[in-house]
Design a protein around this motif. Structure first.
Motif, mmCIF file in Angstrom:
data_model
loop_
_atom_site.group_PDB
_atom_site.id
_atom_site.type_symbol
_atom_site.label_atom_id
_atom_site.label_comp_id
_atom_site.label_asym_id
_atom_site.label_seq_id
_atom_site.Cartn_x
_atom_site.Cartn_y
_atom_site.Cartn_z
ATOM 1 N N GLU A 1 -6.998 28.841 48.606
ATOM 2 C CA GLU A 1 -7.014 30.287 48.434
ATOM 3 C C GLU A 1 -6.055 30.650 47.304
ATOM 4 O O GLU A 1 -4.874 30.286 47.333
ATOM 5 N N VAL A 2 -6.551 31.338 46.293
ATOM 6 C CA VAL A 2 -5.741 31.749 45.144
ATOM 7 C C VAL A 2 -5.431 33.230 45.292
ATOM 8 O O VAL A 2 -6.341 34.056 45.398
ATOM 9 N N LEU A 3 -4.145 33.559 45.285
ATOM 10 C CA LEU A 3 -3.721 34.922 45.606
ATOM 11 C C LEU A 3 -3.373 35.761 44.386
ATOM 12 O O LEU A 3 -3.106 36.954 44.521
ATOM 13 N N GLU A 4 -3.345 35.148 43.214
ATOM 14 C CA GLU A 4 -3.128 35.928 41.998
ATOM 15 C C GLU A 4 -3.783 35.214 40.824
ATOM 16 O O GLU A 4 -4.034 34.016 40.864
ATOM 17 N N ARG A 5 -4.036 35.957 39.796
ATOM 18 C CA ARG A 5 -4.691 35.406 38.599
ATOM 19 C C ARG A 5 -3.726 34.472 37.868
ATOM 20 O O ARG A 5 -2.577 34.842 37.601
ATOM 21 N N PRO A 6 -4.163 33.262 37.541
ATOM 22 C CA PRO A 6 -3.276 32.353 36.790
ATOM 23 C C PRO A 6 -3.102 32.815 35.348
ATOM 24 O O PRO A 6 -3.920 33.568 34.819
ATOM 25 N N GLU A 7 -2.034 32.332 34.716
ATOM 26 C CA GLU A 7 -1.805 32.627 33.304
ATOM 27 C C GLU A 7 -1.225 31.409 32.618
ATOM 28 O O GLU A 7 -0.646 30.527 33.259
ATOM 29 N N LEU A 8 -1.394 31.348 31.313
ATOM 30 C CA LEU A 8 -0.884 30.217 30.544
ATOM 31 C C LEU A 8 0.634 30.279 30.467
ATOM 32 O O LEU A 8 1.205 31.261 29.971
ATOM 33 N N LYS A 9 1.293 29.228 30.977
ATOM 34 C CA LYS A 9 2.749 29.196 31.005
ATOM 35 C C LYS A 9 3.218 27.791 31.376
ATOM 36 O O LYS A 9 2.403 26.909 31.700
ATOM 37 N N LEU A 10 4.533 27.589 31.326
ATOM 38 C CA LEU A 10 5.105 26.339 31.797
ATOM 39 C C LEU A 10 4.922 26.239 33.306
ATOM 40 O O LEU A 10 4.985 27.238 34.017
ATOM 41 N N VAL A 11 4.677 25.018 33.774
ATOM 42 C CA VAL A 11 4.400 24.781 35.194
ATOM 43 C C VAL A 11 5.720 24.378 35.860
ATOM 44 O O VAL A 11 6.201 23.261 35.671
ATOM 45 N N PRO A 12 6.325 25.258 36.675
ATOM 46 C CA PRO A 12 7.737 25.108 37.074
ATOM 47 C C PRO A 12 7.989 24.147 38.236
ATOM 48 O O PRO A 12 8.472 24.541 39.297
ATOM 49 N N HIS A 13 7.668 22.860 38.033
ATOM 50 C CA HIS A 13 7.925 21.863 39.067
ATOM 51 C C HIS A 13 8.811 20.760 38.493
ATOM 52 O O HIS A 13 8.372 19.977 37.648
ATOM 53 N N VAL A 14 10.041 20.686 38.958
ATOM 54 C CA VAL A 14 10.961 19.646 38.510
ATOM 55 C C VAL A 14 10.667 18.360 39.277
ATOM 56 O O VAL A 14 10.536 18.376 40.508
ATOM 57 N N GLY A 15 10.543 17.280 38.558
ATOM 58 C CA GLY A 15 10.277 15.992 39.185
ATOM 59 C C GLY A 15 10.232 14.903 38.139
ATOM 60 O O GLY A 15 10.776 15.050 37.031
ATOM 61 N N TYR A 16 9.571 13.808 38.461
ATOM 62 C CA TYR A 16 9.514 12.678 37.528
ATOM 63 C C TYR A 16 8.972 13.084 36.161
ATOM 64 O O TYR A 16 9.480 12.632 35.129
ATOM 65 N N VAL A 17 7.929 13.913 36.131
ATOM 66 C CA VAL A 17 7.344 14.314 34.847
ATOM 67 C C VAL A 17 8.384 15.014 33.982
ATOM 68 O O VAL A 17 8.447 14.803 32.760
ATOM 69 N N SER A 18 9.230 15.830 34.602
ATOM 70 C CA SER A 18 10.259 16.572 33.864
ATOM 71 C C SER A 18 11.223 15.640 33.131
ATOM 72 O O SER A 18 11.835 16.035 32.130
ATOM 73 N N LEU A 19 11.372 14.428 33.631
ATOM 74 C CA LEU A 19 12.360 13.500 33.076
ATOM 75 C C LEU A 19 11.789 12.558 32.020
ATOM 76 O O LEU A 19 12.506 11.700 31.511
ATOM 77 N N PHE A 20 10.511 12.708 31.670
ATOM 78 C CA PHE A 20 9.927 11.797 30.679
ATOM 79 C C PHE A 20 10.609 11.873 29.311
ATOM 80 O O PHE A 20 10.810 10.827 28.671
ATOM 81 N N PRO A 21 10.989 13.058 28.798
ATOM 82 C CA PRO A 21 11.739 13.051 27.532
ATOM 83 C C PRO A 21 13.061 12.313 27.642
ATOM 84 O O PRO A 21 13.514 11.689 26.676
ATOM 85 N N PHE A 22 13.690 12.353 28.824
ATOM 86 C CA PHE A 22 14.912 11.592 29.069
ATOM 87 C C PHE A 22 14.588 10.101 29.109
ATOM 88 O O PHE A 22 15.288 9.286 28.490
ATOM 89 N N MET A 23 13.507 9.738 29.798
ATOM 90 C CA MET A 23 13.134 8.330 29.922
ATOM 91 C C MET A 23 12.754 7.717 28.585
ATOM 92 O O MET A 23 12.976 6.525 28.357
ATOM 93 N N THR A 24 12.167 8.521 27.700
ATOM 94 C CA THR A 24 11.777 7.998 26.383
ATOM 95 C C THR A 24 12.840 8.274 25.322
ATOM 96 O O THR A 24 12.622 8.003 24.148
ATOM 97 N N ARG A 25 13.971 8.811 25.743
ATOM 98 C CA ARG A 25 15.188 8.931 24.920
ATOM 99 C C ARG A 25 14.992 9.768 23.668
ATOM 100 O O ARG A 25 15.556 9.473 22.602
#
Length: 442
Positions: free
Chosen positions: A278-302
């Motif tokens: 169930e989608v309760l609001e219209r999506p919009e183009l933006k950054l997807v605010p979930h911190v996790g492994y993906v967030s650290l890829f620039p750190f992992m690739t130095r």
């Protein structure tokens, strides 16, 4: 058996093939996984270089005319019997992280630093010369089929934009399955991890070309792609959120999505009920605010300079107990995420939404050690975090092994208990390299 797809409805049997490979778990996953294999080879080349070269060669021999390699190799009746039907058919538009470049980069750097005998170095160079045409085709497949709309952006194909049963459409091609991406898949997505994998691939291709073609170097210039993807300012413009100090995917997204029970009726008769999105609001183009492994890829690739304040922000995210830090390793998704430990469907328990995975922790440790050795204002902080995280990971894996006799697919972030498949002597075995402080180099 693996399958290639010619069109949406016309599936073709992949050619008869054989594959010499490691597997993640002999009783539970008795088949080759492309993105697992790069991590396996980080161990195997240190044990027997020639076996490792043979395995990488077998994988590259599975490449098709377009430069695509299927992400799973389901060869034979035993392997097929272990695979859910939904995973058997593989689309040639969908990739998998090109982790074989991790081991190739190690081998090239090993030659540069005289870690091999003259005979071993010659064998590696000979292998790379023979494999180069396939590596080029594989790289070009990624660099054309997975391109995003913006220069220097990429996105994983294969997400279901019509699903009504998934809380967040899975991204199986990324290897991170149910890790939360944009709520509504579109071609506007920019996937941070794929961008960083492509930097690894371009940088490795450039190093390989320089090593094996000292004269008559091929016309393709991989350094330009590497320079584009390593540009810190461009990365920040596309993926950095100043408010949180974190890197994110970009896409058509809303946080207001939930699974709700729906009762299915035929006339006045109750048939069943199911969880639907169930989608309760219209999506919009933006950054997807979930911190996790993906967030650290620039750190992992130095990509982050050692003197940048953004590096300190990454260290803060890693060491924050309310976000990623546990006493057993770094969790895959922050406790603060709206998707943390949420089921993706009625039947799909959270997979990359909290549990601890050894392959990502290994890469994070590798970069922590790198930054602890670099001149900069945060080297002591990186060193302290590195030492504690390393101790936590080793202690927990060893403790679980003594208690159960097994290495496990993943580890619980609350109590550290082994979860998922046991006898998981695939990438969980990276704990041996962590013990030896033998890390992949950039």
């Amino acid at each position: 058996m693996s399958f290639s797809v010619k069109s949406h409805d016309d599936f073709l049997l992949y050619w008869p093939a054989e594959l010499y490979t490691a597997v993640p778990s002999r009783p539970f996953f008795p088949r080759g996984f492309l993105w697992d294999e790069g991590f396996h080879q980080l161990l195997i080349w240190r044990w027997d270089l020639h076996i490792s070269l043979d395995i990488v060669g077998h994988w590259l021999d599975l490449i098709n005319i377009d430069g695509w390699i299927p992400r799973e190799q389901i060869l034979g009746a035993e392997a097929l019997s272990k695979v859910p039907a939904e995973f058997v058919l593989q689309h040639s538009s969908n990739g998998n992280p090109p982790t074989l470049f991790l081991v190739l980069r190690d081998l090239v750097n090993g030659i540069k630093k005289n870690k091999f005998t003259a005979s071993e170095s010659n064998d590696i160079i000979s292998f790379l010369q023979q494999a180069f045409v396939r590596l080029e085709a594989w790289f070009q497949w990624f660099n054309t089929t997975q391109l995003g709309k913006d220069v220097g952006s990429y996105y994983w194909h294969g997400r279901d934009n019509l699903t009504i049963r998934e809380l967040n459409p899975k991204t199986l091609s990324s290897g991170l399955d149910d890790y939360p991406r944009a709520s509504h898949p579109t071609e506007d997505e920019r996937h941070l991890d794929l961008r960083c994998w492509m930097l690894l691939a371009a940088d490795c291709m450039n190093s390989v070309a320089e090593l094996i073609w000292k004269e008559n170097k091929p016309e393709k210039d991989y350094s330009s792609t590497s320079n584009l993807l390593s540009d810190f300012d461009t990365l920040n413009q596309m993926h950095f959120d100043h408010a949180s100090g974190a890197y994110f995917d970009f896409g058509n997204h809303t946080e207001k999505v939930r699974l709700s029970w729906k009762e299915n009726m035929i006339g006045n008769n109750y048939v069943n009920r199911e969880l639907v999105r169930e989608v309760l609001e219209r999506p919009e183009l933006k950054l997807v605010p979930h911190v996790g492994y993906v967030s650290l890829f620039p750190f992992m690739t130095r990509i982050i300079p050692s003197e940048s304040w953004i590096l300190e922000k990454q260290l803060d995210l890693i060491s924050n107990r309310s976000i990623l830090w546990t006493n057993y390793g770094l969790r895959s998704l922050a406790k603060t995420s709206s998707m943390y430990m949420k089921r993706n469907t009625e039947h799909d328990a959270p997979y990359w939404r909290g549990p601890i995975w050894m392959n990502m922790n290994y890469m994070i440790l590798s970069s922590l050690r790198h930054y602890s050795l670099e001149n900069g204002p945060y080297r002591d902080k990186a060193r302290a975090i590195y030492e504690e995280l390393r101790d936590n990971l080793i202690r927990n894996v060893v403790q679980n092994y003594h208690q159960t006799g097994f290495l496990w697919e993943q580890y619980d972030q609350k109590q550290g208990k082994g979860k998922g498949a046991r006898v998981f002597t695939g990438w969980t075995s990276l704990v041996l390299l962590i013990m030896a402080e033998a890390y992949n180099e950039m």
